[in-house]
Design an enzyme around this catalytic site. Structure first.
Site, PDB file in Angstrom:
ATOM      1  NE  ARG A   1      -3.840   1.786   2.868  1.00 41.87           N
ATOM      2  CZ  ARG A   1      -4.952   2.245   2.219  1.00 41.87           C
ATOM      3  NH1 ARG A   1      -5.200   1.298   1.072  1.00 41.87           N
ATOM      4  NH2 ARG A   1      -5.642   3.023   2.653  1.00 41.87           N
TER       5      ARG A   1
ATOM      6  CG  HIS B   1      -6.595   7.254   3.866  1.00 44.00           C
ATOM      7  ND1 HIS B   1      -6.436   7.193   5.322  1.00 44.00           N
ATOM      8  CD2 HIS B   1      -6.050   6.074   3.637  1.00 44.00           C
ATOM      9  CE1 HIS B   1      -5.724   6.221   5.717  1.00 44.00           C
ATOM     10  NE2 HIS B   1      -5.653   5.288   4.841  1.00 44.00           N
TER      11      HIS B   1
ATOM     12  CE1 TYR C   1     -20.578  15.400  -8.313  1.00 48.49           C
ATOM     13  CE2 TYR C   1     -22.662  14.534  -7.296  1.00 48.49           C
ATOM     14  CZ  TYR C   1     -22.043  15.738  -7.942  1.00 48.49           C
ATOM     15  OH  TYR C   1     -22.625  16.947  -8.092  1.00 48.49           O
TER      16      TYR C   1
END
Length: 340
Positions: A267, A290, A299
């Site tokens: 990651r 995050h 969207y």
């Protein structure tokens, strides 16, 4: 005559793991497994060698016993402070539930909740350079079924930058392999996000599914990654797979010998790769789950197109020739990466 088995602790644990965490808190299956494992270790320690776990009651899980258990994890099981805190977080969550559902145990719950987390040492961020990742992938024996699975697993982890629990919980219904390919990930709090895939990654996944005998567009969702016994691949299995290939690749890529690589390092590697390619921090945070994203179709579609453009900008794992500012000297940036 044997005393009757206390059922209260077992009943509360069952409701906590089977109802509260999955339905009220919407925790992922793998997170629930982590809580279960933590509580299992606590119960085994509380029972010791002279009692059965089935004979334990809630009163047996006293603050002093829990503190002793946490010390045992570090002293005898050689767990790090971070792992100790993970176990304590699960215990805290259980006693928070216990106190709210059974006020007669509130005093005990409050005393357990007062057990503090331990400060941890902040290690340097471990990530893989492009050459190191290439060395790991090139060393995998793709002539074997397990080797081909491992190659797909590590490639997908780097492509998406997803948490290992997100990758291992993937099902075939989360894959969109027609051009342009993407994958649906469920992060913390079951937040959903879409991540584009490189065409090469999509091709590898198709081959992997074909080898498993699974149709890509099946209406019966199947797990994407399994162990050699046919069960779900666990985070411990994924960690073992990565570390095994890192050790082998370190024989040729000596820089790997100095690094402590684990699944979360993949990651970090994705974040650094995007960063080196000029992607801004807020976008990287959004990419890695995050930042909150809207669930409307409009969207989500815009978000996915933007990510595809960034993926093309970053490109696959290749060395860059242009010299860029050394981000490793930016302490605020290092703190942000460490928190991923």
């Amino acid at each position: 005559m044997k005393r009757p088995l206390p059922v209260e602790l077992g009943a509360v644990l069952k409701r906590f793991l089977g109802e509260y965490l999955p339905h009220q808190r919407a925790y992922s299956t793998l997170t629930i497994y982590s809580y279960r494992d933590s509580l299992k270790l606590l119960l085994q320690y509380a029972a010791g060698k002279k009692r059965r776990v089935a004979d334990l009651g809630i009163a047996d899980l006293s603050p002093s016993l829990i503190t002793s258990f946490l010390d045992h994890l570090e002293a005898k099981r050689h767990n790090t402070s971070a792992t100790r805190n993970v176990r304590l977080a699960a215990i805290h969550s259980f006693f928070e539930y216990l106190g709210s559902e059974h006020p007669d145990h509130l005093d005990q719950a409050q005393r357990v909740l007062s057990i503090p987390f331990k400060r941890t040492d902040h290690r340097s961020i471990e990530y893989l350079e492009a050459e190191e990742l290439r060395a790991i992938l090139d060393d995998i024996d793709r002539a074997t079924v397990a080797g081909r699975r491992d190659y797909v697993l590590l490639t997908l982890m780097f492509n998406t930058g997803a948490r290992v629990t997100e990758i291992l919980s993937l099902k075939t219904s989360d894959l969109y392999l027609r051009p342009p390919p993407s994958v649906r990930l469920f992060g913390k709090g079951r937040k959903e996000r879409l991540c584009p895939l490189w065409p090469e990654t999509a091709r590898l996944i198709r081959q992997h599914l074909a080898e498993l005998g699974i149709e890509v567009d099946t209406h019966d969702p199947q797990p994407l990654f399994r162990n050699h016994r046919g069960g779900l691949l666990t985070r411990f299995g994924a960690r073992y797979i990565l570390q095994r290939h890192v050790r082998r690749a370190a024989e040729k890529s000596h820089s790997l010998k100095r690094k402590r690589i684990h699944p979360h390092s993949m990651r970090h590697s994705t974040a650094v790769h995007l960063l080196k390619s000029g992607v801004d921090l807020s976008t990287i945070a959004h990419w890695l789950g995050h930042a909150s994203i809207t669930t409307t179709h409009k969207y989500v579609a815009i978000d996915l197109e933007a990510k595809r453009a960034l993926l093309a900008k970053a490109g696959p794992v290749v060395a860059t020739s242009a010299k860029k500012p050394d981000w490793r000297n930016d302490q605020e940036l290092l703190k942000w990466l460490e928190a991923l």
